[in-house]
Design a protein around this motif. Structure first.
Motif, PDB file in Angstrom:
ATOM      1  N   LEU A 317       0.806  -1.242   0.109  1.00 21.60           N
ATOM      2  CA  LEU A 317      -0.103   0.078   0.049  1.00 21.60           C
ATOM      3  C   LEU A 317       0.767   1.249   0.066  1.00 21.60           C
ATOM      4  CD1 LEU A 317      -2.602  -1.112   2.488  1.00 21.60           C
ATOM      5  CD2 LEU A 317      -3.147  -0.915   0.210  1.00 21.60           C
ATOM      6  N   GLN A 318       1.853   1.205   0.655  1.00 22.53           N
ATOM      7  CA  GLN A 318       2.806   2.389   0.865  1.00 22.53           C
ATOM      8  C   GLN A 318       3.583   2.802  -0.478  1.00 22.53           C
ATOM      9  OE1 GLN A 318       6.719   2.075   2.660  1.00 22.53           O
ATOM     10  NE2 GLN A 318       6.254   3.730   4.003  1.00 22.53           N
ATOM     11  N   THR A 319       3.881   1.642  -1.211  1.00 19.93           N
ATOM     12  CA  THR A 319       4.579   1.910  -2.624  1.00 19.93           C
ATOM     13  C   THR A 319       3.560   2.039  -3.678  1.00 19.93           C
ATOM     14  OG1 THR A 319       4.574  -0.697  -2.813  1.00 19.93           O
ATOM     15  CG2 THR A 319       6.611   0.393  -1.992  1.00 19.93           C
ATOM     16  N   HIS A 320       2.253   1.902  -3.231  1.00 23.69           N
ATOM     17  CA  HIS A 320       1.200   2.030  -4.394  1.00 23.69           C
ATOM     18  C   HIS A 320       0.300   3.310  -4.016  1.00 23.69           C
ATOM     19  CE1 HIS A 320       2.556  -1.053  -7.378  1.00 23.69           C
ATOM     20  NE2 HIS A 320       2.709  -1.712  -6.113  1.00 23.69           N
ATOM     21  N   PRO A 321       0.412   4.489  -3.845  1.00 25.07           N
ATOM     22  CA  PRO A 321      -0.378   5.518  -3.349  1.00 25.07           C
ATOM     23  C   PRO A 321      -1.466   5.513  -4.178  1.00 25.07           C
ATOM     24  CG  PRO A 321       1.708   6.589  -4.002  1.00 25.07           C
ATOM     25  CD  PRO A 321       2.005   4.947  -3.925  1.00 25.07           C
ATOM     26  N   GLU A 322      -1.096   5.259  -5.545  1.00 26.39           N
ATOM     27  CA  GLU A 322      -2.474   5.547  -6.711  1.00 26.39           C
ATOM     28  C   GLU A 322      -3.670   4.534  -6.167  1.00 26.39           C
ATOM     29  OE1 GLU A 322       0.238   4.004  -6.912  1.00 26.39           O
ATOM     30  OE2 GLU A 322       0.134   2.089  -8.040  1.00 26.39           O
ATOM     31  N   TYR A 323      -3.365   3.405  -5.212  1.00 22.57           N
ATOM     32  CA  TYR A 323      -4.415   2.565  -5.014  1.00 22.57           C
ATOM     33  C   TYR A 323      -5.603   3.356  -4.490  1.00 22.57           C
ATOM     34  CZ  TYR A 323      -1.645  -1.716  -5.520  1.00 22.57           C
ATOM     35  OH  TYR A 323      -1.097  -2.833  -6.063  1.00 22.57           O
ATOM     36  N   TYR A 324      -5.429   4.541  -3.668  1.00 23.06           N
ATOM     37  CA  TYR A 324      -6.216   5.115  -2.835  1.00 23.06           C
ATOM     38  C   TYR A 324      -7.410   5.584  -3.725  1.00 23.06           C
ATOM     39  CZ  TYR A 324      -4.229   3.186   1.225  1.00 23.06           C
ATOM     40  OH  TYR A 324      -3.548   2.440   2.232  1.00 23.06           O
ATOM     41  N   GLN A 325      -6.813   6.512  -4.710  1.00 21.44           N
ATOM     42  CA  GLN A 325      -7.438   7.424  -5.682  1.00 21.44           C
ATOM     43  C   GLN A 325      -8.235   6.336  -6.578  1.00 21.44           C
ATOM     44  OE1 GLN A 325      -5.437   9.737  -8.618  1.00 21.44           O
ATOM     45  NE2 GLN A 325      -7.396  10.737  -9.175  1.00 21.44           N
ATOM     46  N   GLN A 326      -7.822   5.218  -6.971  1.00 21.35           N
ATOM     47  CA  GLN A 326      -8.573   4.332  -7.778  1.00 21.35           C
ATOM     48  C   GLN A 326      -9.655   3.659  -6.811  1.00 21.35           C
ATOM     49  OE1 GLN A 326      -5.604   1.400  -8.680  1.00 21.35           O
ATOM     50  NE2 GLN A 326      -4.352   2.951 -10.082  1.00 21.35           N
ATOM     51  N   LEU A 327      -9.528   3.274  -5.879  1.00 19.43           N
ATOM     52  CA  LEU A 327     -10.390   2.802  -4.850  1.00 19.43           C
ATOM     53  C   LEU A 327     -11.563   3.813  -4.664  1.00 19.43           C
ATOM     54  CD1 LEU A 327      -8.188   1.106  -1.952  1.00 19.43           C
ATOM     55  CD2 LEU A 327      -9.740  -0.029  -3.523  1.00 19.43           C
ATOM     56  N   ASP A 328     -11.433   5.189  -4.297  1.00 21.59           N
ATOM     57  CA  ASP A 328     -12.273   6.079  -4.258  1.00 21.59           C
ATOM     58  C   ASP A 328     -13.220   6.311  -5.475  1.00 21.59           C
ATOM     59  OD1 ASP A 328     -11.856   9.505  -2.750  1.00 21.59           O
ATOM     60  OD2 ASP A 328     -13.788   8.203  -3.061  1.00 21.59           O
ATOM     61  N   GLN A 329     -12.497   6.103  -6.609  1.00 29.19           N
ATOM     62  CA  GLN A 329     -13.047   6.268  -7.877  1.00 29.19           C
ATOM     63  C   GLN A 329     -14.136   5.201  -8.138  1.00 29.19           C
ATOM     64  OE1 GLN A 329      -9.984   6.766 -10.516  1.00 29.19           O
ATOM     65  NE2 GLN A 329      -9.909   9.064 -10.615  1.00 29.19           N
ATOM     66  N   LYS A 330     -13.902   4.014  -7.748  1.00 32.41           N
ATOM     67  CA  LYS A 330     -14.703   2.863  -8.151  1.00 32.41           C
ATOM     68  C   LYS A 330     -15.783   2.895  -7.057  1.00 32.41           C
ATOM     69  CE  LYS A 330     -10.860   0.187 -10.256  1.00 32.41           C
ATOM     70  NZ  LYS A 330      -9.716  -0.359  -9.757  1.00 32.41           N
ATOM     71  N   ALA A 331     -15.478   3.205  -6.071  1.00 32.29           N
ATOM     72  CA  ALA A 331     -16.814   3.040  -4.808  1.00 32.29           C
ATOM     73  C   ALA A 331     -17.503   4.238  -5.294  1.00 32.29           C
ATOM     74  CB  ALA A 331     -15.933   3.426  -3.646  1.00 32.29           C
ATOM     75  N   THR A 332     -17.052   5.344  -5.590  1.00 31.36           N
ATOM     76  CA  THR A 332     -18.015   6.630  -5.953  1.00 31.36           C
ATOM     77  C   THR A 332     -18.588   6.255  -7.076  1.00 31.36           C
ATOM     78  OG1 THR A 332     -16.537   8.022  -5.097  1.00 31.36           O
ATOM     79  CG2 THR A 332     -17.930   8.926  -6.809  1.00 31.36           C
ATOM     80  N   ALA A 333     -18.249   5.567  -8.258  1.00 33.24           N
ATOM     81  CA  ALA A 333     -19.240   5.055  -9.266  1.00 33.24           C
ATOM     82  C   ALA A 333     -20.176   4.084  -8.940  1.00 33.24           C
ATOM     83  CB  ALA A 333     -18.005   4.458 -10.520  1.00 33.24           C
ATOM     84  N   LEU A 334     -19.882   3.159  -8.011  1.00 30.45           N
ATOM     85  CA  LEU A 334     -20.712   2.162  -7.450  1.00 30.45           C
ATOM     86  C   LEU A 334     -21.830   2.919  -6.737  1.00 30.45           C
ATOM     87  CD1 LEU A 334     -21.718  -0.739  -7.099  1.00 30.45           C
ATOM     88  CD2 LEU A 334     -20.094  -0.817  -5.220  1.00 30.45           C
ATOM     89  N   ALA A 335     -21.392   3.839  -5.877  1.00 30.15           N
ATOM     90  CA  ALA A 335     -22.488   4.492  -5.003  1.00 30.15           C
ATOM     91  C   ALA A 335     -23.432   5.435  -5.615  1.00 30.15           C
ATOM     92  CB  ALA A 335     -21.622   5.466  -3.893  1.00 30.15           C
ATOM     93  N   GLN A 336     -22.843   5.995  -6.780  1.00 28.88           N
ATOM     94  CA  GLN A 336     -23.778   6.970  -7.598  1.00 28.88           C
ATOM     95  C   GLN A 336     -24.569   5.994  -8.443  1.00 28.88           C
ATOM     96  OE1 GLN A 336     -21.006   9.184  -9.933  1.00 28.88           O
ATOM     97  NE2 GLN A 336     -21.068  10.968  -8.109  1.00 28.88           N
ATOM     98  N   GLY A 337     -24.118   4.909  -8.949  1.00 25.66           N
ATOM     99  CA  GLY A 337     -25.054   4.090  -9.808  1.00 25.66           C
ATOM    100  C   GLY A 337     -25.925   3.444  -8.883  1.00 25.66           C
ATOM    101  N   LEU A 338     -25.814   2.936  -7.494  1.00 19.25           N
ATOM    102  CA  LEU A 338     -26.802   2.514  -6.952  1.00 19.25           C
ATOM    103  C   LEU A 338     -27.871   3.389  -6.709  1.00 19.25           C
ATOM    104  CD1 LEU A 338     -24.603   0.509  -4.438  1.00 19.25           C
ATOM    105  CD2 LEU A 338     -26.171  -0.683  -5.972  1.00 19.25           C
ATOM    106  N   GLN A 339     -27.499   4.773  -6.246  1.00 16.18           N
ATOM    107  CA  GLN A 339     -28.491   5.641  -6.035  1.00 16.18           C
ATOM    108  C   GLN A 339     -29.486   5.895  -7.250  1.00 16.18           C
ATOM    109  OE1 GLN A 339     -28.029   7.840  -2.891  1.00 16.18           O
ATOM    110  NE2 GLN A 339     -30.387   7.997  -3.312  1.00 16.18           N
ATOM    111  N   GLU A 340     -28.748   5.807  -8.462  1.00 17.58           N
ATOM    112  CA  GLU A 340     -29.574   6.120  -9.834  1.00 17.58           C
ATOM    113  C   GLU A 340     -30.428   4.795 -10.132  1.00 17.58           C
ATOM    114  OE1 GLU A 340     -25.932   8.780 -11.516  1.00 17.58           O
ATOM    115  OE2 GLU A 340     -26.395   6.883 -12.334  1.00 17.58           O
TER     116      GLU A 340
END
Ligand code: KE4
Length: 428
Positions: A317-340
């Motif tokens: 996790l330390q050597t892949h800081p990009e993971y956190y933005q990727q996780l956030d983007q996918k979870a946001t897409a899922l959350a928005q999709g569920l709401q819609e």
């Protein structure tokens, strides 16, 4: 889906273990069906004993942020397992994980390894009481901090799901010093401190609650807790068992820009093996035995296999800081999709999402605390859960739990989930 073998194993399990499980939520009793028995997991996928495959949003209730059987974690375990599994003596592996945690979280100056989140929280509170020489502690309704006696008052995980405020077997005397307040209620906690502040050893809080479903602290509530505890000489303890190394590499405390006095960990720091930990200021931690007199001990604390799995996980996790933005983007897409999708089918839902943690509440109210969380229609959640499971989507088996994403959940997986949700919501 065929569940013949799972069904048979569950019947046997119930003759061997209470409810057939080793942790209540796994029995699926809150969602009106029988649990499936898992044979193996790879990446974001689980396979059950009947060869059904699922996309996993439980991820062992949070630890498997890298996905199941991560090759680096497996390699780390293979590298040590042949050298012995436990010594009850200091090992370099403990130095390595402790150093990595301290390097990663600014508020940590010393840490102590234990074997579960329950043990981490239980001991952090004992340390806070020993350090402040006070007895009272504050927890918030809807927060769950493990099953130690003093904290089983209106807990937010399994106990909430089973509708048992507190638990039989917890003597009155044990909870007499446990004060409860409502999460995000600034007036209530301010009043509590004005009345009892100088007797309060510590406030413990899930900075982003995950055990009544996902409910984040408001920024102003977080700042208020820090102000009140500092003003009254109480300790502020962040229970980051779920949020630690998940919501950011430095945990929820970096999102809120709050420095707690002590923080508690488990789940991700063990990479799926039994590890808990707590830590904070040296000035506080030095009161812990054997340096100080506040007692704590554990046969398997700092276990070399668990340390290896935890270190490999955090290092990745330390050597892949990009993971956190990727996780956030996918979870946001899922959350928005569920709401819609819910809106399209006229189903009243509220979706709360912070980073790679989210919950779908079957209520039309904003969910900001315990009371609004329990306004959800748990029967509807059960129907939704079963319909999703039948389509190969493995959700947490309770309205009051958190969906987790791993770094291996792809955009296609999110689309697959939303298509399944579309069908499940249509059937409600
Ligand atoms: P454990 O003792 O289960 O390792 O950790 C207790 C704990 C402490 N603090 C927080 C914020 C937690 O979420 C937990 C445990 N979380 C639950 C899931 N809601 C574990 C799953 C279960 O109880 O089976």
């Amino acid at each position: 889906m065929n569940h013949t073998v799972s069904h048979s194993l569950f019947q046997t399990a119930k003759t061997l273990m209470p409810g057939g499980v080793n942790s209540p939520v796994r029995a699926f009793s809150a969602v009106g069906t029988n649990p499936v028995f898992i044979r193996e997991g790879h990446g974001p996928l689980l396979t059950d004993v009947d060869n059904n495959q699922y996309l996993d949003y439980v991820l062992s209730w949070g630890p498997m942020i890298l996905g199941h059987a991560d090759p680096d974690v497996v390699a780390a375990l293979e590298g040590v397992i042949g050298k012995g599994t436990s010594f009850g003596a200091p090992t370099e592996a403990e130095n390595k994980l402790a150093a990595l945690m301290i390097e990663s979280v600014p508020s940590l100056e010393r840490v102590r390894m234990v074997n579960s989140g329950t043990e981490a929280v239980m001991t952090a509170l004992r340390l806070a009481r020993g350090y402040t020489k006070r007895s009272k502690i504050v927890k918030f309704n809807g927060n769950y901090h493990g099953h130690s006696d003093a904290l089983l008052v209106k807990a937010g995980s399994g106990v909430l799901t089973h509708g048992i405020p507190g638990s039989p077997g917890v003597p009155e005397g044990v909870v007499q010093y446990t004060l409860t307040a409502d999460f995000n209620d600034e007036e209530m906690i301010s009043q509590l401190f004005s009345q009892e502040g100088n007797d309060i050893a510590a406030v413990i809080v899930e900075p982003v609650a995950g055990n009544m479903g996902v409910v984040p602290m408001t920024d102003s509530f977080a700042q208020l807790l820090r102000r009140l505890t500092t003003a009254h000489g109480s300790l502020l303890i962040f229970d980051e068992v779920m949020t630690g190394f998940r919501l950011a590499y430095g945990g929820a405390q970096t999102l809120y820009n709050i420095t707690p006095d002590l923080s508690c960990y488990s789940k991700i720091i063990g990479g799926g093996l039994p590890v808990g930990a707590f830590g904070g200021k040296s000035e506080i931690m030095q009161h812990l035995a054997p340096e100080g007199t506040v007692y704590q001990a554990g046969t398997l604390s700092g276990n070399p296999l668990a340390m290896a799995a935890g270190y490999a996980t955090l290092k990745k996790l330390q050597t892949h800081p990009e993971y956190y933005q990727q996780l956030d983007q996918k979870a946001t897409a899922l959350a928005q999709g569920l709401q819609e999708a819910a809106q399209r089918h006229g189903v009243k839902v509220t979706v709360n999402q912070v980073g790679s943690m989210l919950s779908l509440f079957f209520t039309d109210q904003p969910v900001t605390d315990f009371e609004t969380a329990v306004s959800s229609d748990t029967a509807q959640f059960g129907q939704f859960f079963r319909a999703m499971l039948d389509q190969g989507i493995y959700l947490p088996a309770s309205q009051f739990e958190t969906w987790f994403l791993s770094v291996l959940h792809t955009d296609d997986h999110i689309q697959q989930t939303l298509q399944a949700a579309e069908k499940a919501l249509k059937q409600l």
